[in-house]
Enzyme design. Structure first.
Site, PDB file in Angstrom:
ATOM      1  CD  GLU A  30      -2.774   1.004   2.584  1.00 51.63           C
ATOM      2  OE1 GLU A  30      -2.571   0.071   3.397  1.00 51.63           O
ATOM      3  OE2 GLU A  30      -3.705   1.825   2.710  1.00 51.63           O
ATOM      4  CE  LYS A  98      -7.187   1.361   3.181  1.00 47.17           C
ATOM      5  NZ  LYS A  98      -6.020   1.756   4.003  1.00 47.17           N
ATOM      6  CB  CYS A 134      -4.943  -2.113   3.768  1.00 44.31           C
ATOM      7  SG  CYS A 134      -4.214  -2.451   5.397  1.00 44.31           S
ATOM      8  CB  SER A 297      19.666   1.944  30.796  1.00 47.11           C
ATOM      9  OG  SER A 297      20.218   1.388  31.973  1.00 47.11           O
ATOM     10  CG  ASN A 367      11.605  15.387  39.565  1.00 47.40           C
ATOM     11  OD1 ASN A 367      11.653  14.179  39.329  1.00 47.40           O
ATOM     12  ND2 ASN A 367      10.490  16.026  39.840  1.00 47.40           N
TER      13      ASN A 367
END
Lengths: 542, 542
Positions: A30, A98, A134, A297, A367
Site C-alpha cells: 500500500e 481504497k 488493506c 537501560s 528530579n
C-alpha cells in the site's frame, strides 16, 4: 516516507528483478511510492501532484511486459485518494481507490483520504485479477463482497498494516476466510520497516482458493517472493483486458512458508527494526544511552547493539552520591558483554552547583538529578551528533514514574510500549537466545535480578512508590490496553484500593506522556496516537 | 472535561435561574454534561455508561416545567453518540444524535462517535422546535436540509466550536444563511472556556427567520442570555408534543448584541482564557516564567498577569555571561510595571560545572545554557508547585529555533500559535489598551523595540540564524497555515532561496514540536493535532 524518487527507484529495481525472473505480475505494498502513513501530507496539494506525477514517470520506465501494481497517492478535484495503479506497457492502465478508510487506533484515513466506491477487475494473461487495499479486506459485506460478486480468478491486496503483538494470526485467519468467501486465491502483501512510532512487519501471505497457505514471507525483512499461483481463467467480466494468452513459466517455483517468530522474538525484531529505521532514516548513525546499571537501560542498549552494531552505540554512566556500587559495575559488564562504548560523567559537581544556588528538597532534588543527567546526555548528543535514546518502559510512562526533561529526554524511546514484566522477559529471552547461539549473553544477570530502583535518594526502591510490577502491569494492561473501567477491573478481582491508586496515577500522567519521545508501537494500544485522551480531565473512574 | 457531577451542578444552577426568570426553554452547549472534546474517553464503556446515567439523574432534578436541551455522550449497542437530550417533567423526553461528524483540523469525531441519521422536531408551547448539533449546520444538503424540509418554527443548535482568528464572521454568516434557508429563527449556542489546546469563545448568536441578528453573547465569557424570540406555531408534524399552550411572558426582554472584539483583543482574550483554564482546571494556582528581558517572555508574563493576577505570577531572571545589561533591567521593569514577583538565579555556576566535566563548544554550549535554565525553572516548579510557562512563539516552533528541554520546558505554552510579528503587535496593543484605560503599560518599550536575541553567545542576534521576521512570518503563514507548497510560494513572489531555506527548517523541526508543551490554538492551523505530519520524512518540496 515522502521519498518519491528513492521509492520509485526501489520499486523499479524490484520490478526489473521480478521481470528478469520471469514474473508476469509484480505486487507492491500500500502506498509504496509515497511511503505510509503520509499523514497530513495527503492534504497538501504539492504532494498530491508530485505523487500523481511520479506514478506516471515510474510507469514509463517499468518493464513494459510486466504488470506492476503500485500503491500511491492520487487526487481527484483536490480530494486525496489512497490508490493502486495497474501499470503495464509504459503507462497506468487502470487504478483502484481504497473504499474503506480506517479511522481508529493509529489510523486517521478518514481525515486524510476520500474513499473510492468502485471495484476493479483486470484480465492479465486470461486471469481476472481483483484488487483490494488493506482495510477493504477487513470490512464484512463491503468492498470485498462487491468484488466477490464479480467472481475474480485471483485477488491481490497491497497493505500497510503495522505490527501488533499476535496480530499475525488474525491476519492469516482473515486472509484464509476471505479467499474461501471469494472462492479464489488471495495474495496479501504488507509493507516492511519502521516509520516514526509504527513498525510494518511484512508477514505477506498467499493462500489458494480453499484458504491453504501457499507461501508466507519472513516477518520484518524487506524482500521479494516469486510465486506461481494456480488460478482459473475468464471467470469474470473484467473492466479492462490487458492480456489473454495463458502465462507460461519456464521453471518450477518452490514457494517458501516462513517460520513464524515466537512472541519475544517477534517483539524484539519489531523494536530493532523500529529503532534502526528511525535512526537511519533521520540521518543519524550513532546513539547515546544513559546507563544506570538497571534493566531498562541495559535492555535498550542490547536492542541498540542488535539494531546498529555495538560500535555505533555509546553509553554514559552518570553516577551520583545515591548510586549503588553495582550501578557502574553492571554498566561496565554490559559494555564488556556487548562491545558498546562506555564513558562516565559524574553528575555531582553539577548537582552541587544547583543545590548551592537553590534550596531544593524531596522530589525537587530527586528530579534535579534526573534532569542533570538529561542535560548531560543532550550535551554529548549535541557535541558528537548522536541520537539520545530514552529508556522508559510502559509501566513508568503509564504511572508517570519518570522525570520530564530528565530520564525522559531523547529522540526515540525503544521500550515505551513494553511493560516492566516484559522488560524482564525480553531480557531473559535475549540472553537465552545468545546462549543457544553460543554467544555471550548481552545483559548482566544482576541487572535482571536486582530490585528496581531509580537511585535518586538513599535506598530508594520502585516498590516504595509503585505496586509490585507483576500486579501493576496486569492492572495497567487492562486499564490502558483493554480500556476497561474501574468497575470492570474490580469485577476481575483486583484489589479496589490498588485499582483506584493505579487509575489515578495513569490519568494524572497524561501531560508527561504528551512530551515523551516517540517509540515503536508493539501492543494493541500504545501511548501516543493510539490512545488520545485529554490532559485536562476531571473524569474519575470512581 | 469529564466532571459529570460538576457540570450537572452548573447546568442545574443555570436551568433553575432560567426557570426563575420565566424561561420556557433552556439551551446548553454541545456535550455540556461531559465537557468537549472528550477524545477517546468517548470509546470507554465506563464513561459512556456514566454519562448516560448522569443525564437521567440530572433530568430528574431539572425544573420540571422548563424544557432543558442538554448535550451529552450516549451509547447504542456500545457505539458512542454525540447527543442532546430534550428534558422536561423530570425525564428525558427525546434525544437527537449529531449526524455530521467533523474529522478534520482538530476534530476526530469520526473516530470517537457513530453518527445519527434522524431529524428531531418537538413541539414546545405550540412551537415546532428543530434541533441540530454544530457540524450539522455546516454541511450543505445534509441534516440541515432534512430538518428544513420538515418546516420547524425555530431551530436550536448547541455547539462546541473552538476559537480561530476571524472565525466569528464565518459563524454569523452561516447562522444567517441557514435561518433564511430554513425560514425560521435560529439560536446558535457555543461553549466557553479553555480545554487543553482549544479555547471555546462563546459568541452565541440568535437570528430571526430573515437572518437579522436578535442577540449576540459576549466572546470568552461564561453566562446566560434570556431571549424572547417570535416564532410561528404548528408549522410542522412534530415527533413529540411536549406542550401546546402558547407561552406567555410577564415582561419585556431587551436582547443584547455584544460588541465584537478587535483582532488583537480577541486573540488576547483567547490566550488569557486558555491559560487561566489550563492552570485552574489542572489544580495549579501559580505560574513560573523565565524572564530574559526579551519580548516573548514579557508578553507571556503580561498575559499571565491578566489571566491570574500578578501575585500568582512568578518570574525568574537567569543571567549568564552572554546576557546583556538590559536583560535584567528589562525584566525588572516588567516586574515593576505588572507587579509580578521576580527573582534571580545565576546560571553561571551550573554552566561552569558542566563545562568542567565535558568539552562543549558551539551549539552544544549554547544549548547547555538553555537547558540549565530549563532545569532551574523545573526545580523551582517542583519545589514551590508552580506551572512553568514556555515562552516560544510560532515562528520559533516553526523553524526549530528553540532548545528541547531548554527554553521549551513547561506545562503550557501560551504564545505557541502566535507568529513573532504578532508577538510585537499584541504587545503594542496591550500597552496601548493600558494607556487608554489610564493604567501603566505592562510591557517595557525596550523589550518591544530591541533586536531579538537568544543571548547564548556573544552579540548573537536572531537575524544571524533566521530571515527577518516580517518576511519569515509571511512565508511561514503560507507554508504552515495555508499548507501551500514550494511552487505556490515562489509564484507568490517570495525569494526562492529563502523559501527553500524556510521549508527545510520547518520540515526538520517536526520532532521538536512533538515534544513541545500544549498551548492555545488561535490560528487556522496550529501546530499539534491541527497539523499532523511525520517526523521521519524525506518529502522535500523541491
Amino acid at each position: 516516507m515522502g521519498d518519491l524518487e528513492g521509492n520509485a527507484a526501489l520499486i523499479l529495481a524490484h520490478a526489473e528483478s521480478a521481470a528478469n525472473n520471469g514474473a508476469h505480475v509484480a505486487l507492491f505494498p500500500e502506498m509504496a511510492l509515497t511511503g505510509y502513513p503520509v499523514e497530513d501530507l495527503a492534504l497538501r496539494k504539492s504532494f498530491q501532484i508530485a505523487s500523481a506525477k511520479s506514478i506516471e514517470v515510474l510507469a514509463a520506465v517499468l518493464p513494459p511486459k510486466l504488470v506492476s501494481i503500485v500503491g500511491y497517492l492520487d487526487h481527484v478535484g483536490g480530494a486525496p485518494q489512497n490508490r493502486v495503479a495497474v501499470i503495464t506497457g509504459g503507462a497506468v492502465a487502470a487504478t483502484y481507490t481504497k473504499c474503506h478508510l480506517p479511522n481508529y487506533g493509529v489510523f486517521d484515513e478518514y481525515r486524510n483520504f476520500v474513499p473510492g466506491n468502485q471495484s476493479l477487475v483486470v484480465r492479465i494473461h486470461g486471469i481476472d485479477v481483483g484488487i483490494l487495499i488493506c482495510e477493504d479486506l477487513w470490512v464484512d459485506g463491503g468492498a470485498t463482497a462487491k468484488l466477490a460478486a464479480r467472481t475474480p480468478g485471483i485477488v491481490l491486496v497491497p497493505n500497510g498494516s503495522p505490527f501488533e503483538r499476535n496480530k499475525d494470526d488474525v491476519r492469516a485467519a482473515l486472509v484464509k476466510k476471505r479467499a474461501i468467501e471469494i472462492g479464489a486465491p488471495l495474495v496479501y502483501v504488507n509493507m516492511t520497516g519502521g516509520q516514526d512510532d509504527l513498525v510494518f512487519d511484512g508477514d505477506s501471505i498467499a493462500v489458494d482458493a480453499r484458504g491453504n497457505v501457499i507461501a508466507r514471507a519472513p516477518q520484518f525483512e524487506d524482500g521479494m517472493m516469486l510465486l506461481d499461483i494456480e488460478a482459473a481463467g475468464s471467470t469474470a467480466t473484467p473492466d479492462l483486458i490487458i492480456s489473454e494468452e495463458e502465462a507460461k513459466l519456464d521453471r518450477v517455483l518452490i514457494p517458501g512458508i516462513s517460520h513464524r517468530l515466537g512472541d519475544e522474538e517477534e517483539i524484539w525484531n519489531a523494536i530493532v527494526v523500529g529503532l534502526r529505521d528511525y535512526v537511519i532514516k533521520n540521518g543519524f548513525s550513532q546513539v547515546l544511552i544513559g546507563l544506570s546499571g538497571g534493566i531498562d537501560s541495559a535492555l535498550v542498549a542490547a536492542i541498540a547493539c542488535d539494531a546498529l552494531g555495538p560500535e555505533l552505540v555509546h553509553g554514559v554512566a552518570m553516577p551520583s552520591k545515591y548510586s549503588s556500587d553495582h550501578s557502574i559495575e553492571d554498566a561496565e559488564e554490559l559494555a564488556r558483554n556487548t562491545g558498546l562504548r562506555l564513558r562516565t560523567v559524574s553528575i555531582e559537581p553539577m548537582v552541587d552547583a544547583y543545590m548551592n544556588e537553590m534550596k531544593l528538597t524531596g522530589l525537587a532534588e530527586e528530579n534535579l538529578q534526573a534532569r542533570v543527567r538529561g542535560t548531560t546526555l543532550m550535551a554529548i548528543s549535541n557535541q558528537e551528533n548522536m541520537l539520545v535514546l530514552a529508556t522508559g518502559n510502559k509501566s513508568e510512562l503509564a504511572c508517570g514514574y519518570s522525570t520530564l526533561y530528565g530520564d525522559a529526554v531523547g529522540g526515540y524511546a525503544p521500550i515505551k510500549d513494553i511493560y516492566k514484566v516484559d522488560v524482564w522477559a525480553l531480557s531473559r529471552w535475549r540472553n537465552e537466545a545468545a546462549r543457544i547461539a553460543g554467544e555471550k549473553p548481552p545483559i548482566p544477570v544482576r541487572s535482571i535480578e536486582k530490585e528496581p530502583s531509580a537511585e535518586l535518594r538513599p535506598d530508594q526502591k520502585d516498590s516504595d512508590s509503585l505496586p509490585e510490577y507483576e500486579i501493576l502491569d496486569e492492572v495497567l494492561r487492562n486499564y490502558v490496553d483493554e480500556d476497561l473501567g474501574h468497575n470492570e477491573l474490580i469485577a476481575m478481582g483486583f484489589d479496589p484500593a490498588l485499582v483506584k491508586r493505579v487509575i489515578a496515577m495513569v490519568d494524572k500522567a497524561e501531560y508527561k506522556r504528551r512530551q515523551y519521545p516517540p517509540g515503536p508501537k508493539v501492543s494493541m494500544r500504545a501511548f501516543g496516537k493510539d490512545r488520545r485522551l485529554p490532559m485536562t480531565s476531571h473524569w474519575r473512574e470512581l
